[in-house]
Design an enzyme around this catalytic site. Structure first.
Site, PDB file in Angstrom:
ATOM      1  N   SER A 101     -11.341  45.547  46.330  1.00 42.78           N
ATOM      2  CA  SER A 101     -10.084  45.346  47.050  1.00 42.78           C
ATOM      3  C   SER A 101      -9.161  44.407  46.260  1.00 42.78           C
ATOM      4  CB  SER A 101     -10.402  44.815  48.453  1.00 42.78           C
ATOM      5  OG  SER A 101      -9.255  44.735  49.251  1.00 42.78           O
ATOM      6  N   HIS A 126      -8.975  50.265  47.129  1.00 42.64           N
ATOM      7  CA  HIS A 126      -8.565  50.983  48.339  1.00 42.64           C
ATOM      8  C   HIS A 126      -7.215  50.440  48.776  1.00 42.64           C
ATOM      9  CE1 HIS A 126     -10.632  47.907  51.291  1.00 42.64           C
ATOM     10  NE2 HIS A 126      -9.778  47.335  50.476  1.00 42.64           N
TER      11      HIS A 126
END
Length: 202
Positions: A101, A126
């Site tokens: 992330s 993501h």
């Protein structure tokens, strides 16, 4: 029983006796920085402050940021990324363990050609998440708009720094995409994969 932060001896220039200092303080003196937790405002401010201080101290020596992070808050992560682009020294990024992330976003922000992953490291990208379900309707709409802007910002950075086309990055950010070190290299998130030291003597 927790041992706390290990201490190591350090002798300042001109001093005869060494003093025991926090291992991270000792490593900071060598321009080695660590992101070993979730990204939040506290660690973001610490890393930003250290990068600025070390730049003032010597703006010609490179900085090294070691990353083992599951991700965290977007804005504090962007603050670290922007500071890396702002300071004069090149910032090497080194992924050990996991850069997921916002951790992967900071990893990709290292100086191009100076981003490295250890052989068994994992990288995950993501789209930014939100707490939509907690917000009233009006705030939900505002938050959705802001989240869309943040997603566009992150996507643009990944496109710029990986060399991948927009459609590839956009597709990857639709879901959690985990990569090995070599896959992250092929994806343009890191430039190098470290070679294991086998210990064989020549």
């Amino acid at each position: 029983m927790p041992i706390g932060v290990p201490k190591v001896p350090f002798r300042s220039p001109g001093e005869e006796d060494a003093v025991w200092v926090d291992v991270y303080n000792r490593l900071h003196r060598e321009r080695l920085l660590f992101l070993g937790q979730e990204v939040d405002s506290e660690i973001s401010n610490q890393l930003v402050g250290l990068m600025v201080y070390l730049t003032i101290e010597d703006d010609t020596k490179d900085l090294y940021l070691f990353i083992n992070s599951p991700g965290g808050w977007v804005i504090p992560g962007i603050a670290i990324y922007d500071t890396m682009q702002f300071v004069s020294p090149d910032v090497h990024t080194i992924c050990m363990g996991l850069a997921a992330s916002m951790g992967s976003f900071i990893l990709v922000g290292g100086e191009i050609t100076k981003r490295l992953a250890f052989p068994h490291a994992r990288v995950m990208i993501h789209q930014p998440a939100s707490s939509f379900y907690e917000a009233p309707t009006g705030e939900f709409i505002l938050e959705a708009e802001e989240l869309l802007k943040l997603r566009e910002t992150l996507t643009r950075v990944y496109v710029q720094r990986t060399g991948n086309p927009l459609w590839v990055v956009s597709e990857d950010m639709e879901r959690d995409v985990f990569m090995s070190a070599t896959e992250a290299q092929a994806h343009g998130i890191v430039d190098l994969v470290a070679i294991e030291n086998t210990g064989d003597s020549a």
